[in-house]
Structure formats: C-alpha cells, structure tokens
Motif scaffolding. Structure first.
Motif: not given
Length: 494
Positions: A382-386
């Motif tokens: 769910l959290i990728q590359d900011d």
C-alpha cells in the motif's frame, strides 16, 4: 413542500431475482448452538493483522509510543493459550440459545451486472455490481431527495460533534504501565527481517499518532527532532533504534498539536434512532435496508442507529476498514453486555456497510476503494515510492475504484468473507475504503452498519437476551438514544 407530511408506502416483500445459494452454507446449522473453536479472522499479513488491528482499534487514542506498546501487549499475550480458551471459546452462559439461520449474501456475478428489485411499493430499484473484491454494489435512487433533506435536517436539529477521537487519561495510564523491550519492539516492526526499519514498515504499523495521520514527512521530522536518525536517510538500524529513548516520542507527540487537515478523520457526525417510536421516515429507511439485505429482522433492528456525517470543505477520512476481527483480547461492542467476559478491548463487528449519499458534492468527496479487485493483496504494498494509497488527501486518484457522491444513491458492501458455514469468516482486506478530500462545498452521507458477532453462539445469546429485555420492560422502555422520538412527528419545510 412538507417532506414528512406523507409516508412513502413500503413493499411487503422484495421481488428478487432467484439468488444463487451456497449449498454448504445453506445446509450449515448451529445445532444446539455449541460454538466451534474460534479461528483467526485474518491472514497473518492482511489489513487486519494483529499489529494493524490494534493500531486501528485504539484509532487515535494513543501517541506513537503507546501504540507500539499495545502491539507488544498482543504480541506477548499470544503465547500459550491452552490454559484459557478465550472469550469466544468459553461458555456463553446458562440456557440454550436459539439456532440462527445462515447469513444471506448477495451474489456479485460480475462487475457491471445489474438486477431489478422492488424495495418500495411504487417503484423498482436497480442494483449494480461495482466490484467483486470487496463485494460492492450501488443502488441509484435508494433515497428520495426529500428523504435526504429530512435526514440532514434531523441531524442538524440534534447537533453534530467532531468525529475525531482523542486519547483518554485512563487509557494512557494503562499503557504507561507496560514494560517494553526495544529489541522485541524492533523485531516486531521489522517485517522483512533485514535488520533495518524502513519508513513504510514503521508507517504500516504506527500510522496513527496522537490523533494525526502519520506521513513519511511526519516520521522523518520526528526522527530529526529526537535525533534518532543521525545520517538522515529515513532508515533506522537496530543499533540506532536501541539508542533511542522511547520517552522522547511521548514528549514530541505531546508538543505537536495536529491541525484538522492532519487528522485521520476530519468530519462531524451524529446518530439518529431508527427503532420503534422513531420518525416514520427513519423507520421506513430501516425497513428498506432490511428488505435489501434479506437478513433477519432481529439482526437489522438490533444494529447501530443511523450515523449521519458532514464533511466540510477540506474534510476527508483516510482509508480504513469498518469492522475489526475478534481476537481473544477483544470483544464485539454490540454483544459485550451479554458476554460476561473481562477483556481489555472491544471493536465494532460490522457484517455489512450501507452508505447513503445525501447530497451532490461540488468538488471531490468520492468514496475510494484503493485495492478493489486487485489480483492479490499485500499490506506493505500500500506504500510504494512515497505513495500511500491509504492517504485520501493526496492519493485518492491512484485508488482502483472511486464512487462519486450522488444524492439518494446507496452503496453497500460486505466487510467479512463467508466462512463456508453460513456465518462470518475473515475480514475482507479489499474492503479498505476512505473518503476523498472535499475540495469544494459540503458532503453529507449516512451509514447503516449491520452488526453481527463472529461468534455465532454469542450473537444468538445477544438476540435472545434483547428479546427477553424487551418483553420484561414493555413498551415504555426505550434505548438510550430515545430522545430522537421527539422528532418522529416533525414536519419540515424543505
């Protein structure tokens, strides 16, 4: 026009297309209501994993250090449970409880599939499948414009309060008594076991601070303030973590008051009673929901009252799930009075969510389902590359499915998967949803949550006890929100 002057006739029964029955679920019964051993209601790394669940349970009750303490509490409490089977396995009290029929569940068929139903006497409604994961449907025109305006007016008459929940002194004091090993804490947070705490690992388990939504920037600012990350790369080694004093987290969070835009939820809400003696429109809506869900009247009538929510310009609600799993340390809020158990936490057990849009929103305010119909689910993904897909202020446009608010439209979905025996199974990770930022105007919605305890026997005992209390108390007994009876004959010029 007097919206409440006449009553909309309600159909005696809905005309449904023949449902597809699950032969296993339909044949499953409760027997003598002996509850089967409780299974974990979530997969180890799902959105309702224990670590996530307990952060969500306290919501914004604790600042960062106390949230971590709570995670450790469950971590340690999950050891040898052979001596105490937990609240769902223990006896539920004297006397047999009634057998409960399997829970009904509408089939999705395929995305875009439509079926016609008759929920009121004078018109047909059409249900459209929006997604299969979660099982999500839309019904245009479920409420009339007059009903929408009346609900808003009744909510304004009663008065709305800020939705954000703040910590209690008693809760903070209880968490303060817990002893935490920083090494164990590090190992709990280090999900990939590489000996380094990445920002997304910290955010996945500690996304809620003292009422604020934690962002990568928030975490890095905190690291800098307490000198936890000397090289400023946003990654903590085991040594850097062990060098920290967790009390510095307490001090930092206490000294930084969150603005409304930084809260997990920026809205106001109230509750409207829908039971016997309520305004006839409120009763009619509850009966319509009963026909829509095809659940037993006991389940629907004993569920939460209608929640009405107002989001002003700038309002939002970051992505969340409506229902929590029940572990041995928790109990359902609606059945806790009959459980006769002493447990440290309670959670909402909401089998279904029925959400009504009460107005057209000028800008923004969509309901987003970030991972709807994804092929797979990974909480850490769910959290990728900011990009945090749960952040409804900044990244709603990146969610898989967004539902635009249209006055009178209802959407409903199931928060649990079926268990194969006609009852509640695992929490559906894909039911993760949130309210996108309102960029212009005001957004009004209402929620009908249908409460079901994952313990079939405890739900049966709850319904039995509520029926007994109703018989003994008679017609003069009313729920605590009975002040809403004052509105039952209101005539409002709309």
């Amino acid at each position: 026009m007097a919206a409440a002057a006449g009553r909309r006739p309600e159909a005696v029964s809905p005309q449904w297309a023949p449902p597809q029955h699950d032969p296993v679920g339909a044949a499953a019964g409760l027997g003598d209501c002996e509850d089967t051993p409780v299974r974990p209601l979530c997969k180890p790394r799902g959105i309702c994993s224990r670590a996530y669940f307990l952060v969500l349970m306290v919501f914004v009750h604790l600042y960062l250090g106390n949230v971590l303490a709570l995670l450790l509490f469950v971590h340690y409490s999950n050891g040898d449970d052979s001596s105490d089977p937990g609240p769902q396995r223990r006896a539920q009290g004297p006397g047999p409880a009634p057998t409960l029929a399997p829970l009904t569940r509408l089939e999705g068929i395929k995305v875009g599939y439509e079926r016609k139903v008759q929920l009121v006497a004078d018109r047909d409604h059409f249900i459209r499948t929006l997604s299969l994961k979660p099982l999500l449907f839309e019904i245009p025109g479920f409420l009339s414009d007059e009903e929408c305006r009346l609900i808003i007016h009744l909510a304004q008459m009663k008065g709305l309060q800020r939705s954000q929940i703040l910590p209690t002194e008693e809760y903070e004091e209880a968490m303060g008594t817990m002893q935490i090993s920083q090494l164990d804490l590090f190992q709990l947070l280090d999900q990939n076991h590489d000996g380094r705490l990445q920002l997304h690992e910290v955010l996945a388990q500690t996304r809620l601070g003292n009422g604020r939504w934690m962002t990568p920037e928030n975490i890095q600012e905190m690291y800098s303030a307490i000198k936890a990350d000397p090289d400023g790369d946003g990654v903590l080694s085991r040594q850097e973590f062990s060098n920290m004093d967790l009390r510095d987290f307490h001090k930092y969070m206490r000294s930084h008051k969150a603005e409304s835009s930084q809260l997990v939820r920026n809205s106001h809400h109230t509750w409207l009673y829908q039971g016997e003696g309520a305004h006839h429109v409120m009763r009619a809506i509850r009966q319509r929901v009963l026909r829509l869900t095809r659940l037993s009247p006991e389940i629907v009538e004993l569920s939460e009252p209608l929640q009405v929510v107002r989001y002003g310009e700038g309002g939002h609600y970051h992505a969340h799930v409506d229902s929590g799993p029940v572990y041995p340390e928790t109990i359902c809020s609606h059945t806790k009075l009959v459980a006769n158990e002493s447990v440290p936490f309670e959670t909402s057990c909401r089998y279904m969510t029925v959400l009504f849009y009460l107005n057209n929103v000028t800008g923004g305010g969509e309901t987003v389902f970030p991972v709807a119909d994804n092929r797979t689910y990974d909480e850490m993904g769910l959290i990728q590359d900011d990009v945090d897909l749960r952040d409804t202020r900044r990244h709603c446009d990146k969610g898989n499915l967004r539902v635009k608010p249209r006055q009178g439209t209802a959407v409903f979905w199931y928060n649990y998967l079926p268990d194969g025996q006609g009852w509640v199974g695992d929490v559906d990770d894909y039911s993760l949803h949130g309210g996108c930022l309102v960029t212009r105007g005001t957004k009004w919605i209402a929620n009908n949550w249908i409460n079901v305890d994952p313990s079939r026997a405890r739900q049966a005992l709850f319904q039995q006890e509520m029926a007994r209390l109703a018989r003994e108390s008679g017609a003069d007994s009313q729920p605590e929100w009975a002040l809403d009876r004052a509105y039952r004959d209101t005539r409002v010029e709309l």
